[in-house]
Motif scaffolding. Structure first.
Motif, PDB file in Angstrom:
ATOM      1  N   GLU A 404      -2.964  38.040 -27.463  1.00  0.00           N
ATOM      2  CA  GLU A 404      -3.554  38.404 -26.176  1.00  0.00           C
ATOM      3  C   GLU A 404      -2.685  37.935 -25.025  1.00  0.00           C
ATOM      4  N   GLN A 405      -2.127  36.697 -25.155  1.00  0.00           N
ATOM      5  CA  GLN A 405      -1.233  36.217 -24.106  1.00  0.00           C
ATOM      6  C   GLN A 405       0.003  37.108 -23.988  1.00  0.00           C
ATOM      7  N   TRP A 406       0.549  37.442 -25.158  1.00  0.00           N
ATOM      8  CA  TRP A 406       1.717  38.308 -25.119  1.00  0.00           C
ATOM      9  C   TRP A 406       1.380  39.689 -24.580  1.00  0.00           C
ATOM     10  N   LEU A 407       0.166  40.180 -24.928  1.00  0.00           N
ATOM     11  CA  LEU A 407      -0.236  41.470 -24.396  1.00  0.00           C
ATOM     12  C   LEU A 407      -0.397  41.421 -22.884  1.00  0.00           C
ATOM     13  N   SER A 408      -0.964  40.278 -22.393  1.00  0.00           N
ATOM     14  CA  SER A 408      -1.079  40.125 -20.944  1.00  0.00           C
ATOM     15  C   SER A 408       0.291  40.095 -20.285  1.00  0.00           C
ATOM     16  N   LYS A 409       1.198  39.321 -20.904  1.00  0.00           N
ATOM     17  CA  LYS A 409       2.551  39.277 -20.349  1.00  0.00           C
ATOM     18  C   LYS A 409       3.214  40.654 -20.414  1.00  0.00           C
ATOM     19  N   LEU A 410       3.016  41.325 -21.556  1.00  0.00           N
ATOM     20  CA  LEU A 410       3.603  42.649 -21.679  1.00  0.00           C
ATOM     21  C   LEU A 410       2.994  43.632 -20.688  1.00  0.00           C
ATOM     22  N   ASP A 411       1.653  43.436 -20.427  1.00  0.00           N
ATOM     23  CA  ASP A 411       1.016  44.294 -19.438  1.00  0.00           C
ATOM     24  C   ASP A 411       1.615  44.073 -18.059  1.00  0.00           C
ATOM     25  N   THR A 412       1.822  42.780 -17.717  1.00  0.00           N
ATOM     26  CA  THR A 412       2.441  42.472 -16.426  1.00  0.00           C
ATOM     27  C   THR A 412       3.857  43.029 -16.353  1.00  0.00           C
ATOM     28  N   ILE A 413       4.597  42.794 -17.449  1.00  0.00           N
ATOM     29  CA  ILE A 413       5.967  43.314 -17.477  1.00  0.00           C
ATOM     30  C   ILE A 413       5.961  44.842 -17.389  1.00  0.00           C
ATOM     31  N   GLY A 414       5.003  45.449 -18.098  1.00  0.00           N
ATOM     32  CA  GLY A 414       4.918  46.904 -18.039  1.00  0.00           C
ATOM     33  C   GLY A 414       4.587  47.405 -16.641  1.00  0.00           C
ATOM     34  N   THR A 415       3.677  46.650 -15.928  1.00  0.00           N
ATOM     35  CA  THR A 415       3.348  47.046 -14.553  1.00  0.00           C
ATOM     36  C   THR A 415       4.575  46.966 -13.656  1.00  0.00           C
ATOM     37  N   HIS A 416       5.297  45.818 -13.784  1.00  0.00           N
ATOM     38  CA  HIS A 416       6.517  45.683 -12.977  1.00  0.00           C
ATOM     39  C   HIS A 416       7.523  46.770 -13.324  1.00  0.00           C
ATOM     40  N   LEU A 417       7.674  46.999 -14.629  1.00  0.00           N
ATOM     41  CA  LEU A 417       8.617  48.036 -15.028  1.00  0.00           C
ATOM     42  C   LEU A 417       8.194  49.405 -14.513  1.00  0.00           C
ATOM     43  N   THR A 418       6.868  49.650 -14.545  1.00  0.00           N
ATOM     44  CA  THR A 418       6.382  50.936 -14.035  1.00  0.00           C
ATOM     45  C   THR A 418       6.664  51.081 -12.550  1.00  0.00           C
ATOM     46  N   ASP A 419       6.393  49.976 -11.808  1.00  0.00           N
ATOM     47  CA  ASP A 419       6.681  50.027 -10.368  1.00  0.00           C
ATOM     48  C   ASP A 419       8.166  50.230 -10.111  1.00  0.00           C
ATOM     49  N   GLN A 420       8.976  49.470 -10.846  1.00  0.00           N
ATOM     50  CA  GLN A 420      10.417  49.610 -10.652  1.00  0.00           C
ATOM     51  C   GLN A 420      10.896  51.009 -11.028  1.00  0.00           C
ATOM     52  N   VAL A 421      10.353  51.514 -12.131  1.00  0.00           N
ATOM     53  CA  VAL A 421      10.734  52.869 -12.535  1.00  0.00           C
ATOM     54  C   VAL A 421      10.282  53.892 -11.502  1.00  0.00           C
ATOM     55  N   ALA A 422       9.030  53.680 -10.960  1.00  0.00           N
ATOM     56  CA  ALA A 422       8.539  54.611  -9.939  1.00  0.00           C
ATOM     57  C   ALA A 422       9.418  54.556  -8.689  1.00  0.00           C
TER      58      ALA A 422
END
Length: 550
Positions: A404-422
């Motif tokens: 769950e911690q890793w999923l939370s971190k991955l979710d945060t990383i995914g959000t940042h990556l999504t923003d950066q990609v956008a």
């Protein structure tokens, strides 16, 4: 997969057999006698006192006194508890003296296996090298008398490549033979009753010493097998951590380690299987090079026909070497690849059997005092399944939290990556739009330029068309004038011809009348000498010519 017990008829030792071996024969790991496994498992004996189980507390000693041990020492070292079907337990308060922890027997080292303290599927490369070299020498000694035959020429008269190729093949076969012997020993160990229920129905911290003593009494050849190594590591981990959940996790890791060990033990064989065709291709290159060199030498010498025949024989001999070395290497590669794949599949099945054995006979019997203890053995198989499931869930609990911690971190990383990609895509889109606008402007300018050029060309063509039209009009006028003149000329000519034809007609009529008048009259035609012409003085007379000469 379930297991059942049988007794060896030769040594009366208890063996634990998988149901998949029912109806087959196996060698006893104790006395090596052949044991016929029954088709159906024998019925289990019912307990003498149903509903009552006598179990020892974690601090108890082994239940069987040794020779020379008094009853008082045995009684002082044991703290039995009596459990009834109602779940009540009564334990005496007298505690025995502290016991010395029993250590498992060290693994016996052998020439047939590689070094290390844990079970391994690797074999000794030194021993396999010696066996392979000896087998290669024996092979060449056996084929030496037939080296002139077609079969013997493949090994003796095809250059240096067949020698290392044959040696690598026998070295690989020696490795496979040693691994097969090791696998046979591993399969024999699967018949051992490593964790007998006679020692204890459950595996607790207090009963681990007795299980270790039982394992130490097993045949010495089984000490380096995957099964014994897995069981010993599991119960030792349970002794230290006192947690069934952590033991389940450790056993999963050990299973992955054993699987990787089996896969890694075939690395050297894969290298040999890869090297054999490479050596064949090297022989092919050498043979083709020799053939081309012989042909080039014969052509450069420019010898007689006999010399050319000898050169062609050398060329065909080089090509024969090229093809024969490749054929020999490919056949040897197949001879190593097929049994290696079959043996690897058997070792993977062995690891699966070890996993099933540990799940059935070790993990289900672990009792750390926090999951129901010995009461699960009295509540039926369903309770055991629930407790085992709870142990697995507890073992996976920490992993679930970490996940769950890793999923939370991955979710945060995914959000940042999504923003950066956008943002990146927005920048890219803007740049694309700017480039498109520039291209549209350039294209528009080019289009206007081309339109202006086309309009100028069209104007020039219109002027040329006007000039052509004027020219055509002038030509039409001239043509009409000429046509009028021609018509008038034709009219005048027609009139003149009509007048001439009328005169001719009149002359013909007059001639016709004259001929009619002549009728039968005779016409005499007499030649009359012509009168001399008078001399005329002119430009062309003799006098004029004489005057000219003067």
């Amino acid at each position: 997969m379930s297991f059942f017990k049988i007794t060896c008829p030769g040594c009366n030792k208890s063996l634990k057999i998988s149901e998949s071996l029912a109806g087959k024969s196996r060698a006893c790991p104790y006395c090596r006698a052949t044991v016929r496994i029954p088709e159906m498992p024998p019925p289990e004996a019912e307990p003498a006192f149903p509903g009552i189980q006598v179990a020892e507390t974690p601090g108890s000693a082994k239940s069987r006194p040794k020779a020379g041990e008094t009853a008082a020492s045995v009684a002082g070292s044991m703290t039995p508890s009596i459990q009834t079907s109602a779940g009540s337990a009564v334990a005496p308060t007298v505690a025995g003296p502290t016991k010395k922890v029993v250590k498992p027997r060290r693994r016996e080292k052998s020439w047939f296996s590689s070094g290390g303290d844990s079970a391994s599927s690797d074999v000794s490369l030194v021993l396999s090298f010696l066996i392979g070299a000896s087998a290669a020498l024996v092979w060449y000694a056996a084929t030496f008398p037939i080296q002139d035959t077609a079969f013997g020429q493949l090994f003796w008269q095809r250059g240096p490549v067949p020698f290392p190729t044959t040696f690598l093949m026998f070295w690989a076969i020696a490795i496979l033979a040693l691994k097969w012997l090791n696998l046979k020993k591993q399969k024999d160990a699967m018949l051992l009753d490593v964790l007998p229920t006679e020692v204890s129905a459950e595996i607790t911290v207090g009963s681990i010493d007795r299980f270790i003593e039982h394992i130490n009494q097993l045949p010495g050849a089984s000490s380096d097998t995957f099964l014994i190594n897995r069981v010993v590591r599991g119960i030792e981990h349970f002794r230290v951590r006192k947690s069934a959940a952590e033991t389940v996790t450790m056993m999963e890791s050990q299973s992955a380690i054993d699987a990787n060990n089996v896969a890694g033990s075939y690395t050297i064989l894969k290298v040999f299987i890869w090297s054999l065709p490479i050596l064949g291709f090297i022989g092919t290159v050498m043979g083709v090079s020799s053939a081309v060199a012989s042909l080039a030498s014969s052509l450069s010498d420019g010898g007689s026909m006999d010399a050319m025949k000898v050169a062609l024989q050398d060329v065909f001999g080089g090509l024969g070497t090229a093809f024969d070395t490749t054929l020999l290497a490919l056949i040897m590669s197949m001879l190593v690849k097929i049994p290696a794949s079959a043996l690897q599949k058997s070792e993977e099945d062995l690891i699966t059997s070890v996993d099933e054995y540990c799940n059935e006979n070790l993990l289900r019997r672990l009792n750390d005092g926090r999951e129901g203890g010995a009461e699960r053995g009295m509540s039926g198989g369903g309770a055991e399944s629930d407790i085992f499931r709870q142990a697995v869930e507890q073992a996976l609990g920490t992993h679930h939290a970490e996940m769950e911690q890793w999923l939370s971190k991955l979710d945060t990383i995914g959000t940042h990556l999504t923003d950066q990609v956008a943002q990146g895509w927005n920048k890219v889109n803007k740049q694309i739009e700017v480039q498109q606008q520039k291209h549209v402007t350039v294209l528009h300018e080019q289009q206007l330029d081309q339109q202006a050029r086309l309009q100028a060309q069209l104007d020039q063509m219109a002027n040329a068309a006007d000039k052509i039209q004027q020219t055509l009009s002038a030509l039409s006028t001239q043509t009409a004038t000429l046509q009028t003149q021609v018509n008038e000329t034709f009219s005048q000519t027609n009139t003149s011809l009509s007048n001439h034809l009328s005169g001719v007609q009149s002359g013909l009529s007059s001639l016709s009348g004259v001929l009619e008048k002549l009728g039968d009259q005779q016409v005499v035609v007499q030649q009359v000498a012509a009168a001399p012409e008078p001399r005329r003085n002119g430009w062309f007379s003799k006098k004029s010519r004489a005057n000219g000469r003067a």
